[in-house]
Design a protein around this motif. Structure first.
Motif: not given
Length: 288
Positions: A38-67
């Motif tokens: 959203s506006r205000g976040l795009e050019s922040t250090p937070l956004a830059r560190s998050f963009k480095a996560r593209i290509g990483e894996y996320v696990l959705w375990d519906t049995e344990q109700k965990m993401l």
């Protein structure tokens, strides 16, 4: 009144079947393909560190109700909100902290093999209304994820957690402060007994006598496997002697460039860097 009870039971059955079908679609491994802010976040250090996560894996375990593995909240307990009649397939969810009564509000939508997930940077009840984050006033993150079918990440994570169960003794520990200097008070942990039950570590420190607990989750879709906790995030594995080793950055998010790349610490303390944690746990044999 029985003629009124039957329709209600049928409705509940249909809803539970619908949710079961949704959970089946969510279960498994997802790869981050895009991140928007959203506006205000795009050019922040937070956004830059998050963009480095593209290509990483996320696990959705519906049995344990965990993401697991989301940028900003890698260890989340999931609570699905009821579907609204006018939602068009968009569902609201709570990304809950497993230790505290706090959650980040979010919404998601599935289209074929893609998952669109939008959530707030802050805790609270203000849920996103749509996926147009560039027009939002509140700080929001929008992830685009793609399902990776037949990926062994979820099963590998469960096997690693199963191997971690039991009692362990802290054989070695190194921790640094924000300036990269070794924290000598952390040596109190050496010799402590850690009991791992499920996804909770209970550590009994002998001197001064105290006990602490810590929730954790494992993401073995990556190599080496990752561990997420509220106190630190890093990598985890076993050495050839069966000792459990953790190398982590002491913040509640997995930040690339800050998490150690190797389980073994550098030979020189000067090379360790700030807010690092290295743990070696030895298994305690169970006597009968």
């Amino acid at each position: 009144m029985s003629h009124l009870i039957l329709p209600a039971a049928i409705i509940l059955s249909v809803l539970s079947t619908r949710d079961a079908a949704l959970l089946a679609k969510l279960q498994g491994t997802w790869r981050i393909e895009g991140i928007a802010f959203s506006r205000g976040l795009e050019s922040t250090p937070l956004a830059r560190s998050f963009k480095a996560r593209i290509g990483e894996y996320v696990l959705w375990d519906t049995e344990q109700k965990m993401l697991l593995g989301l940028p900003g909240c890698p260890l989340s307990k999931i609570v699905l909100r009821p579907e609204r009649q006018d939602s068009g397939g968009i569902r609201a969810l709570e990304l809950r902290d497993p230790e505290y009564n706090l959650f980040k509000p979010g919404i998601f939508f599935i289209r074929d093999t893609r998952l669109f997930l939008c959530y707030g940077c802050n805790s609270g009840e203000q849920f996103p209304t749509d996926f147009e984050v560039e027009r939002a006033v509140q700080p929001l993150i929008l992830l685009t994820l793609r399902r990776i079918d037949n990926h062994p990440g979820l099963e590998a994570s469960r096997r690693l957690v199963a191997r971690m169960q039991g009692k362990w003794r802290v054989a070695a520990v190194i921790s640094t402060d924000g300036r990269g200097e070794v924290k000598h008070d952390i040596s109190d942990l050496r010799g402590s007994i850690c009991t791992i039950t499920g996804n909770v570590i209970q550590c009994d420190v002998p001197a001064p006598r105290k006990t602490g607990t810590l929730h954790f989750a494992i993401n073995a879709a990556h190599e080496p496997a990752r561990i997420y906790t509220r106190d630190f995030c890093g990598i985890i594995g076993f050495d050839s002697n069966g000792r459990l080793k953790i190398a982590a950055y002491r913040v509640a998010d997995f930040i690339k460039g800050m998490v150690p790349r190797e389980l073994e610490p550098p030979e020189s303390f000067d090379e360790i860097g700030p807010r690092k944690l290295y743990l070696t746990l030895e298994p305690i044999a169970v006597t009968k």
